[in-house]
Design a protein around this motif. Structure first.
Motif, mmCIF file in Angstrom:
data_model
loop_
_atom_site.group_PDB
_atom_site.id
_atom_site.type_symbol
_atom_site.label_atom_id
_atom_site.label_comp_id
_atom_site.label_asym_id
_atom_site.label_seq_id
_atom_site.Cartn_x
_atom_site.Cartn_y
_atom_site.Cartn_z
ATOM 1 N N VAL A 252 0.651 -1.243 0.068
ATOM 2 C CA VAL A 252 -0.175 -0.104 0.046
ATOM 3 C C VAL A 252 0.966 1.377 0.128
ATOM 4 N N ASN A 253 2.053 0.945 0.164
ATOM 5 C CA ASN A 253 3.104 2.241 0.370
ATOM 6 C C ASN A 253 3.715 2.466 -0.951
ATOM 7 N N MET A 281 -3.363 1.344 9.149
ATOM 8 C CA MET A 281 -3.731 1.460 7.682
ATOM 9 C C MET A 281 -4.910 2.358 7.709
ATOM 10 N N GLN A 285 -6.069 3.487 2.035
ATOM 11 C CA GLN A 285 -4.982 2.487 1.627
ATOM 12 C C GLN A 285 -5.895 1.202 1.492
#
Length: 340
Positions: A252-253, A281, A285
């Motif tokens: 997610v990054n 999160m 995200q």
């Protein structure tokens, strides 16, 4: 898996050291043409070629015309199929192909031109290429990454993107992951499988087809160090939360266009709650994670589940998920300006 476009350009550069080459790029298609915009082929003066324009429908005719002295301009646009350059050469699929043909003379200028495109593919970056017919390419500049070739045609002006092919990173092997890897290779993705468990490798690796790049590391650690480009789909398909959850925490990054993790509806809800609680999160995200992953097609077997997953990845890659899919049949063949 080395990109076919990269292989073609590297072959072109090698041949261009000593003789002229013809670099051919599909610009647009109508009907059921088998090769998409951006597909390339390079041809040498002796008839050797690398790549394809049509899946075998026109290559022989194309090469014969080069041997007869055709396509002598620095650049020109050629059409095959109905109303095209060779009306007697109908494509079996009934489609039509528009092709950019660039004749490149041997020497440092051509080698630098090809090297710049090769560097872009190696670095997973994009270039905008501008050609004014019948002159050679006059601009080759960095551009934002795009997951598919975009072409603008306006009379004698041609502008197209060049970018690295889309990539699939599979975090951990499983029976479903094996089929996903094989489908991804067949679909032309650069395909990576990250697997650190020796016992799983020994059990399943032999079922994966050639063309996959193996990474013998813990997936989350590799993603944290290597990252990815925007044309990447990240899939975690092990049913092991120690692998799947940590992969999602890293994914997610990253700028991946698709992030998916396998599990039932209940397990997926529990996983997202767990990630929100333990990894803090955000909702944005969590919304990026496709869980359960794949299209709902009533799939039961590993092969069917993998098919649903890769179909969804392709749907997002092609823009169809946002209602922006390119439909060749919708193009007007008489329109002098088209964006693909």
């Amino acid at each position: 898996m080395r990109s076919p476009d990269l292989q073609i350009l590297q072959t072109a550069r090698r041949w261009a050291e000593t003789s002229p080459i013809w670099l051919c790029t599909v610009l647009r298609t109508y009907g059921s043409s088998p090769r998409p915009p951006g597909a390339m082929m390079v041809i040498a003066t002796d008839g050797r070629y690398c790549g394809s324009l049509s899946g075998g429908c026109i290559e022989e005719n194309f090469i014969a015309r080069i041997r007869d002295g055709d396509f002598s301009a620095a650049s020109q646009r050629v059409r095959y199929g109905e109303g095209g350059y060779a009306p007697d050469r109908a494509l079996p699929c009934g489609g039509v192909l528009d092709i950019l043909v660039e004749k490149c003379q041997p020497g440092s200028e051509t080698l630098a031109y090809l090297s710049k495109m090769i560097e872009a593919l190696n670095n997973a970056s994009a270039l905008t290429k501008k050609v004014t017919l019948p002159a050679a390419c006059h601009s080759l500049e960095p551009a934002p990454y795009t997951r598919r070739t975009r072409v603008t045609l306006d009379l004698q002006q041609i502008e197209l993107t060049l970018c690295a092919p889309a990539r699939v990173i599979i975090a951990g092997l499983s029976s479903v992951a094996v089929y996903c890897a094989n489908f991804a290779v067949a679909l032309g993705f650069e395909t990576f499988v990250c697997e650190h468990r020796d016992e799983v490798m020994n059990s399943l690796a032999a079922e994966v087809n050639d063309g996959v790049e193996w990474i013998n590391q813990f997936p989350a650690a590799w993603l944290e160090r290597e990252g990815c480009h925007p044309g990447t789909a990240i899939l975690s398909l092990t049913h092991d939360p120690r692998i799947d959850d940590l992969t999602m925490m890293e994914a997610v990054n990253l700028p991946a266009f698709y992030i998916g993790v396998m599990g039932s509806q209940r397990n997926s809800v529990n996983r997202k709650a767990r990630l929100a609680r333990l990894a803090e999160m955000s909702s944005e995200q969590l919304d990026r994670i496709h869980a359960p992953v794949g299209l709902e097609i009533g799939s039961k077997t590993p092969a069917e589940i993998a098919l649903s997953i890769m179909a969804d990845v392709v749907r997002y890659k092609n823009g169809a998920a946002a209602g922006q899919a390119f439909c060749p049949a919708s193009l007007n063949a008489d329109d002098p300006r088209q964006i693909i």
